[in-house]
Design a protein around this motif. Structure first.
Motif, PDB file in Angstrom:
ATOM      1  N   GLY A  76      -4.637 -31.039 -22.541  1.00  0.00           N
ATOM      2  CA  GLY A  76      -3.728 -31.404 -23.620  1.00  0.00           C
ATOM      3  C   GLY A  76      -3.014 -30.203 -24.218  1.00  0.00           C
ATOM      4  N   VAL A  77      -3.750 -29.113 -24.453  1.00  0.00           N
ATOM      5  CA  VAL A  77      -3.131 -27.906 -25.007  1.00  0.00           C
ATOM      6  C   VAL A  77      -2.117 -27.328 -24.023  1.00  0.00           C
ATOM      7  N   ALA A  78      -2.472 -27.284 -22.743  1.00  0.00           N
ATOM      8  CA  ALA A  78      -1.544 -26.750 -21.741  1.00  0.00           C
ATOM      9  C   ALA A  78      -0.270 -27.581 -21.659  1.00  0.00           C
ATOM     10  N   ILE A 137     -19.061 -29.013 -26.537  1.00  0.00           N
ATOM     11  CA  ILE A 137     -17.869 -28.290 -26.098  1.00  0.00           C
ATOM     12  C   ILE A 137     -17.743 -28.365 -24.586  1.00  0.00           C
ATOM     13  N   TYR A 138     -18.854 -28.179 -23.898  1.00  0.00           N
ATOM     14  CA  TYR A 138     -18.858 -28.267 -22.436  1.00  0.00           C
ATOM     15  C   TYR A 138     -18.395 -29.649 -21.973  1.00  0.00           C
ATOM     16  N   ILE A 139     -18.858 -30.692 -22.651  1.00  0.00           N
ATOM     17  CA  ILE A 139     -18.535 -32.066 -22.247  1.00  0.00           C
ATOM     18  C   ILE A 139     -17.060 -32.383 -22.480  1.00  0.00           C
ATOM     19  N   ILE A 140     -16.537 -32.017 -23.622  1.00  0.00           N
ATOM     20  CA  ILE A 140     -15.207 -32.495 -24.021  1.00  0.00           C
ATOM     21  C   ILE A 140     -14.070 -31.561 -23.645  1.00  0.00           C
ATOM     22  N   HIS A 141     -14.356 -30.390 -23.117  1.00  0.00           N
ATOM     23  CA  HIS A 141     -13.281 -29.406 -22.959  1.00  0.00           C
ATOM     24  C   HIS A 141     -12.191 -29.788 -21.948  1.00  0.00           C
ATOM     25  N   PRO A 142     -12.458 -30.581 -20.881  1.00  0.00           N
ATOM     26  CA  PRO A 142     -11.363 -30.852 -19.930  1.00  0.00           C
ATOM     27  C   PRO A 142     -10.117 -31.494 -20.547  1.00  0.00           C
ATOM     28  N   PRO A 143     -10.232 -32.628 -21.280  1.00  0.00           N
ATOM     29  CA  PRO A 143      -8.999 -33.179 -21.853  1.00  0.00           C
ATOM     30  C   PRO A 143      -8.365 -32.266 -22.884  1.00  0.00           C
ATOM     31  N   VAL A 144      -9.167 -31.470 -23.568  1.00  0.00           N
ATOM     32  CA  VAL A 144      -8.607 -30.555 -24.565  1.00  0.00           C
ATOM     33  C   VAL A 144      -7.792 -29.459 -23.887  1.00  0.00           C
ATOM     34  N   VAL A 145      -8.345 -28.849 -22.839  1.00  0.00           N
ATOM     35  CA  VAL A 145      -7.607 -27.804 -22.116  1.00  0.00           C
ATOM     36  C   VAL A 145      -6.305 -28.365 -21.549  1.00  0.00           C
ATOM     37  N   ALA A 170      -5.400 -39.241 -16.580  1.00  0.00           N
ATOM     38  CA  ALA A 170      -4.213 -39.926 -17.096  1.00  0.00           C
ATOM     39  C   ALA A 170      -3.359 -38.982 -17.928  1.00  0.00           C
ATOM     40  N   LEU A 171      -4.013 -38.134 -18.713  1.00  0.00           N
ATOM     41  CA  LEU A 171      -3.284 -37.154 -19.512  1.00  0.00           C
ATOM     42  C   LEU A 171      -2.544 -36.177 -18.609  1.00  0.00           C
ATOM     43  N   ALA A 172      -3.219 -35.676 -17.589  1.00  0.00           N
ATOM     44  CA  ALA A 172      -2.587 -34.724 -16.670  1.00  0.00           C
ATOM     45  C   ALA A 172      -1.415 -35.357 -15.935  1.00  0.00           C
ATOM     46  N   GLN A 173      -1.529 -36.630 -15.607  1.00  0.00           N
ATOM     47  CA  GLN A 173      -0.473 -37.301 -14.844  1.00  0.00           C
ATOM     48  C   GLN A 173       0.784 -37.578 -15.674  1.00  0.00           C
ATOM     49  N   THR A 174       0.678 -37.467 -16.977  1.00  0.00           N
ATOM     50  CA  THR A 174       1.895 -37.614 -17.784  1.00  0.00           C
ATOM     51  C   THR A 174       2.885 -36.495 -17.473  1.00  0.00           C
ATOM     52  N   ALA A 175       2.378 -35.369 -16.975  1.00  0.00           N
ATOM     53  CA  ALA A 175       3.275 -34.275 -16.574  1.00  0.00           C
ATOM     54  C   ALA A 175       4.152 -34.677 -15.400  1.00  0.00           C
ATOM     55  N   ASN A 176       3.715 -35.667 -14.634  1.00  0.00           N
ATOM     56  CA  ASN A 176       4.493 -36.163 -13.498  1.00  0.00           C
ATOM     57  C   ASN A 176       5.270 -37.435 -13.839  1.00  0.00           C
ATOM     58  N   GLY A 177       5.339 -37.762 -15.133  1.00  0.00           N
ATOM     59  CA  GLY A 177       6.108 -38.916 -15.568  1.00  0.00           C
ATOM     60  C   GLY A 177       5.391 -40.238 -15.451  1.00  0.00           C
ATOM     61  N   LEU A 184      -6.903 -21.560 -28.041  1.00  0.00           N
ATOM     62  CA  LEU A 184      -6.683 -22.790 -28.803  1.00  0.00           C
ATOM     63  C   LEU A 184      -7.635 -23.891 -28.359  1.00  0.00           C
ATOM     64  N   ALA A 185      -7.870 -23.989 -27.056  1.00  0.00           N
ATOM     65  CA  ALA A 185      -8.779 -25.020 -26.557  1.00  0.00           C
ATOM     66  C   ALA A 185     -10.195 -24.796 -27.078  1.00  0.00           C
ATOM     67  N   CYS A 186     -10.643 -23.545 -27.102  1.00  0.00           N
ATOM     68  CA  CYS A 186     -11.983 -23.254 -27.632  1.00  0.00           C
ATOM     69  C   CYS A 186     -12.075 -23.644 -29.100  1.00  0.00           C
ATOM     70  N   ALA A 187     -11.050 -23.292 -29.885  1.00  0.00           N
ATOM     71  CA  ALA A 187     -11.064 -23.623 -31.314  1.00  0.00           C
ATOM     72  C   ALA A 187     -11.053 -25.135 -31.528  1.00  0.00           C
ATOM     73  N   LEU A 188     -10.226 -25.843 -30.775  1.00  0.00           N
ATOM     74  CA  LEU A 188     -10.168 -27.300 -30.918  1.00  0.00           C
ATOM     75  C   LEU A 188     -11.472 -27.956 -30.484  1.00  0.00           C
ATOM     76  N   CYS A 189     -12.051 -27.488 -29.386  1.00  0.00           N
ATOM     77  CA  CYS A 189     -13.327 -28.049 -28.932  1.00  0.00           C
ATOM     78  C   CYS A 189     -14.419 -27.842 -29.979  1.00  0.00           C
ATOM     79  N   TYR A 190     -14.429 -26.669 -30.597  1.00  0.00           N
ATOM     80  CA  TYR A 190     -15.404 -26.377 -31.647  1.00  0.00           C
ATOM     81  C   TYR A 190     -15.237 -27.361 -32.809  1.00  0.00           C
TER      82      TYR A 190
END
Length: 407
Positions: free
Chosen positions: A363-365, A353-361, A148-155, A385-391
């Motif tokens: 979101g940062v992008a 970090i492994y579990i949560i990193h997809p939405p963080v990456v 859903a987060l990724a699809q916001t890029a497509n409006g 930034l994604a690594c720091a936020l995941c941590y």
């Protein structure tokens, strides 16, 4: 040429305790790498390596965002033959050859000790708790959130996409395919152990060069044959079976070497030879892939099929993986007698970090997708930034009651 993974796995993300000390001369790295942690011994080098490779998983998926090949939720820059595109493709291809295999090796290495600590019922309960709950959580929450987060890029509205995925059952494990695979592997190991009985493990020495060579050749043949049926990119039950030849071999090797502590007594001369083999083999597949479209007899798809590119790719992976894995295990165990600074908390948070990193990456992008800078700069900034936020987020999550018991 990359799996939707991460690729990534507490030491195999689950069991942080090293094996009990035993008599016998160890590789010098192991003497430096084992430190007391309460009533249990931990291998600081393996903990540090696991944590570092977890961050590599974050950068791996960030690379796909900005031009590498592979499955991922959000792609800002399509793969191309530009210098940055080729570098990111090479980065991901090289990672894919070994980094998830390393996690499977560690998972196998800590499976027999976990069974000894918990017994059959306790072992099954622990696997379901530490693997099953994160897998279900990702299925039900993190996957639809990330899509859903990724699809916001497509409006498309976030909540509408989230609701649509749930109502249509469009749920997937994402990188938690690894947890799914480990549950299957643990079940197979239990069945094998039940068939084998409770006899003590044989005094199996560390594999020789010949054994490693045969294992690499068998893995390459198996990968080539698997990809005739399931090419890279084809999922079966959310698993890319085309990659599983090396995963199975490395998990089995970890189980076989647990009693004798193979990973802590790697012969220096053998490690050096296989590191040299890995670096000698490393440029072969990139060159074949680069010139494949220009040389008639190299035409074909490396993802699978009866062609030379697929054959080279299948054999290239284990010859690179064996050397990289052995070299990194020795290097990290030499460097980390004991974890200090940020390393203890990073190791503790690695699985989260492994579990949560997809939405963080994603979101940062998305946060700076409209900023025009080179792809490699975006890769480095977003990944960092994604690594720091995941941590940071993982640290907060561990304060939630019950979370620390699971991960």
């Amino acid at each position: 040429m990359t799996e939707f993974s991460a690729g990534e796995p507490s030491v195999e993300f689950l069991d942080g305790a090293a094996l009990p000390a035993q008599a016998g001369a160890l590789h010098p790295a192991s003497k430096l790498g084992v430190a007391k942690a309460g009533s249990k011994e931990r291998n600081g080098g393996i903990d540090a390596l696991r944590a570092a490779v977890t961050l590599l998983v974050v950068f791996h998926h960030t690379a796909i965002t900005y031009g590498a090949i592979g499955g991922w939720y959000y792609r800002e820059i399509a793969p191309s033959s530009s210098p940055s595109g080729l570098l990111l493709i090479l980065f991901c291809s090289a990672n894919q050859a070994w980094f998830m295999g390393l996690f499977f090796l560690l998972a196998g290495y800590y499976t027999p000790p976990a069974y000894r600590r918990h017994g059959t019922v306790g072992f099954v309960r622990e696997r379901l708790l530490r693997l099953g709950i994160p897998l279900v959580f990702y299925f039900l929450i993190l996957h639809p959130v990330t899509v859903a987060l990724a699809q916001t890029a497509n409006g498309r509205p976030f909540l509408r996409v989230f609701e649509y995925l749930w109502s249509h059952g469009m749920l997937e494990p994402g990188p938690l395919w690894f947890a799914e695979a480990l549950l299957i592997f643990a079940g197979v190991w239990l069945l094998w152990r039940g068939w084998r009985g409770t006899a003590a493990a044989a005094n199996i020495p560390f594999p020789s060069d010949t054994v490693l060579l045969v294992a690499a050749l068998v893995t390459g043949i198996a990968a080539f044959l698997l990809r005739l049926v399931w090419p890279v990119g084809v999922n079966v039950g959310f698993l890319q079976l085309g990659y599983f030849a090396s995963y199975i071999v490395l998990f089995a090797a970890g189980c076989a070497g647990a009693e004798q502590r193979w990973l802590e007594q790697i012969p220096e001369s053998l490690k050096s030879r296989w590191v040299r083999i890995a670096w000698a083999a490393f440029p072969i597949f990139p060159l074949v892939a680069l010139f494949g479209s220009q040389v008639p007899w190299l035409h074909g798809r490396a993802e699978g099929g009866l062609n030379l590119q697929a054959l080279v790719y299948a054999f290239w992976e284990p010859f690179v993986a064996w050397g990289f894995i052995l070299g990194l295990l020795c290097f990290f165990q030499r460097q980390f007698a004991q974890l200090s600074g940020v390393w203890p908390t990073l190791a503790r948070r690695a699985f989260l970090i492994y579990i949560i990193h997809p939405p963080v990456v994603v979101g940062v992008a998305l946060a700076w997708r409209d900023v025009a800078v080179p792809a490699l700069v975006k890769f480095l900034v977003t990944g960092s930034l994604a690594c720091a936020l995941c941590y940071f987020i993982a640290g907060l999550a561990l304060r939630i009651p019950g979370v620390a018991r699971i991960v």
